[in-house]
Write an enzyme that holds these catalytic residues in place. Structure first.
Site, PDB file in Angstrom:
ATOM      1  CE1 TYR A  51      -4.334   0.197  -0.309  1.00 58.06           C
ATOM      2  CE2 TYR A  51      -4.310  -1.608   1.269  1.00 58.06           C
ATOM      3  CZ  TYR A  51      -4.979  -0.842   0.331  1.00 58.06           C
ATOM      4  OH  TYR A  51      -6.272  -1.116   0.037  1.00 58.06           O
ATOM      5  CD  GLU A  53      -4.189   4.515   0.360  1.00 57.55           C
ATOM      6  OE1 GLU A  53      -3.241   3.749   0.660  1.00 57.55           O
ATOM      7  OE2 GLU A  53      -5.387   4.254   0.548  1.00 57.55           O
ATOM      8  CG  ASP A 196      -8.248   9.476 -24.408  1.00 62.86           C
ATOM      9  OD1 ASP A 196      -7.238   8.744 -24.516  1.00 62.86           O
ATOM     10  OD2 ASP A 196      -9.326   9.079 -23.918  1.00 62.86           O
ATOM     11  CB  THR A 222      -4.841   3.130 -21.985  1.00 58.78           C
ATOM     12  OG1 THR A 222      -4.836   3.196 -23.406  1.00 58.78           O
ATOM     13  CG2 THR A 222      -6.222   3.428 -21.457  1.00 58.78           C
ATOM     14  CE  LYS A 225      -7.442   1.406 -25.654  1.00 62.37           C
ATOM     15  NZ  LYS A 225      -7.543   2.154 -24.394  1.00 62.37           N
ATOM     16  NE  ARG A 231      -6.308  -5.327 -20.123  1.00 60.05           N
ATOM     17  CZ  ARG A 231      -6.957  -4.848 -21.184  1.00 60.05           C
ATOM     18  NH1 ARG A 231      -7.709  -3.771 -21.098  1.00 60.05           N
ATOM     19  NH2 ARG A 231      -6.867  -5.462 -22.349  1.00 60.05           N
TER      20      ARG A 231
HETATM   21  N1  DSN Z   1     -12.009  -0.453 -25.020  1.00 57.85           N
HETATM   22  C1  DSN Z   1     -11.115   0.470 -25.686  1.00 57.85           C
HETATM   23  C2  DSN Z   1     -11.031   0.211 -27.140  1.00 57.85           C
HETATM   24  O1  DSN Z   1     -11.236  -0.923 -27.518  1.00 57.85           O
HETATM   25  O2  DSN Z   1     -10.725   1.104 -27.907  1.00 57.85           O
HETATM   26  C3  DSN Z   1     -11.475   1.861 -25.374  1.00 57.85           C
HETATM   27  O3  DSN Z   1     -11.468   2.023 -24.004  1.00 57.85           O
END
Ligand code: DSN
Length: 424
Positions: A51, A53, A196, A222, A225, A231
């Protein structure tokens, strides 16, 4: 894995099945990728037990001296890669990252403005049923009928509604984001611009997509990707947070403080230190020269795949792609997106059904499919494989319902995947 097999054979077997599914098929959902063994090792580490915080140097728990160093490395690497002053690497994923930005910059009821989900945006950019429209006044701009972002609609709506935040970025937009143009609109109405870049983060790092840092006020991404990490998510901006991290007035100078305070104590509790460690590893990988080549190849592969599909008379939204993804209107092939997703899935090619701008069908059974090249490129596939895959996609769509022909494509897919194992 030996301990897991002994302790919980059910979960072990399911994980094996999922690994085999990925390895034996072509993962073409553009938001998916294959992480390295190093990222997986960090993710499955003891860092998950801690932990912490707060932020490095200002924690509410003892024993944080090691996780402080992990988080500092992740933050420094993110800043170096994207060329910004400040990175918050604690958001649990993309949705909490966007939520934190609104929390930092808006009061409940304030107006935010994003691209409609069904035109390629994201739920957290103001979809009616999402928190972003329940707690904020959401105004949504559109794509044009040709699929490109409609800057006229963005400007008109911005002038009319004076949003606090304009969000640009999405999940199904196959073209370059022109940050300067959106910033001009945001400045005209006194809005913050949030970029984004969840989908295109690796392309930004690789120099094959413009970097919004220095143009947009805040950038979210994110990490799993195109970026190929675990993630998770990051929030990036310029400036430095105050020390100590006290409540601050909503000004551009205070953005780092506002963002850090929005994550904790605003929205989240303890950071996921295993996730932070794995993000740090992914960012270290992204600093290597091979990563630039990977990003370039993702784009080259998508272009060749698009050409292959266009030559088979597929109707690509915007007529092609500049990035890692392709959005196809399947109505010209007389099948729905759902039918196409199923047929391709049976052939071992995983894509997802997706709405297209001005779709006449429902989101659960839309007209489009979305596909991309990040995961295939990570496996080492290049232009030659893309041409072959385009012809398999065409064949599968022409033979929907013909089990024998689809099974034959499945076999060919399997043969190809054996040459490009996902393990690295
Ligand atoms: N689920 C993502 C995507 O497939 O683009 C977006 O959050």
């Amino acid at each position: 894995m030996a301990e897991l097999k002994k302790q919980d054979p059910d979960i072990y077997n399911l994980i094996q099945q999922e690994t085999n599914r990925q390895n034996d098929g072509l993962e073409m959902i553009p938001s998916e990728n294959h992480t390295s063994s190093a990222v997986l090792a960090a993710l499955g580490s003891r860092a998950t037990d801690k932990y912490s915080e707060g932020y490095p140097g200002i924690r509410y728990y003892g024993g944080c001296e090691v996780v402080d160093k992990i988080e500092n490395l992740a933050r420094e690497r993110a800043c170096k890669l994207f060329g910004c002053d400040h990175a918050n690497v604690q958001p649990y994923s993309g949705s909490p990252a966007n939520m934190a930005v609104y929390f930092a910059l808006c009061d409940p009821g304030d107006t935010i403005m994003g691209l409609k989900l069904f035109h390629g945006g994201h739920m957290t950019h103001g979809l009616k049923v999402n928190f972003s429209a329940k707690y904020y006044n959401s105004v949504q701009y559109s794509a044009r009928p040709d699929g490109y972002l409609d800057l006229d609609s963005m400007r008109e709506l911005a002038r009319e509604h004076k949003p606090k935040v304009i969000i640009v970025g999405g999940t199904a937009y196959p073209r370059i984001y022109e940050w300067d143009k959106y910033k001009t609109i945001a400045d005209e109405v006194g809005a913050y611009l949030l970029a984004d870049i969840s989908h295109v983060a690796a392309l930004v790092i690789g120099g094959v997509h413009p970097n919004p840092i220095g143009v947009a006020d805040v950038v979210t991404s994110t990490t799993h990707k195109t970026l190929r990490g675990p993630r998770g998510a990051m929030i990036l901006c310029n400036g430095k947070p105050s020390k100590p991290l006290r409540p601050a007035e909503r000004t551009r100078e205070n953005l780092p403080t506002l963002i850090d305070r929005a994550i904790i104590p605003g929205l989240q509790g303890g950071p996921h230190n295993h996730q932070t460690a794995a993000i740090a590893v992914a960012l270290q990988e992204a600093m290597q020269p091979e990563f630039k080549k990977y990003a370039e190849q993702v784009v080259k592969n998508a272009a060749v795949l698009a050409e292959g599909l266009l030559s088979k008379d597929f109707n690509l939204i915007t007529g092609g792609t500049d990035n890692h993804l392709i959005l196809i209107d399947m109505s010209g092939k007389k099948i729905s997106g759902q039918q196409a997703e199923k047929a391709l899935g049976e052939a071992g090619i995983t894509v997802n059904k997706n709405t297209i701008p001005f779709d006449k069908r429902k989101p659960f059974d839309p007209s489009g499919i979305r596909m991309g090249t990040p995961a295939l490129t990570t496996r080492g596939m290049k232009e030659g494989e893309m041409k072959t895959i385009a012809s398999w996609i065409d064949k599968a769509i022409k033979n929907v319902g013909d089990e024998k022909k689809i099974a034959a494509i499945r076999q060919e897919v399997l043969e190809l995947t054996k040459q490009f194992p996902i393990f690295r």
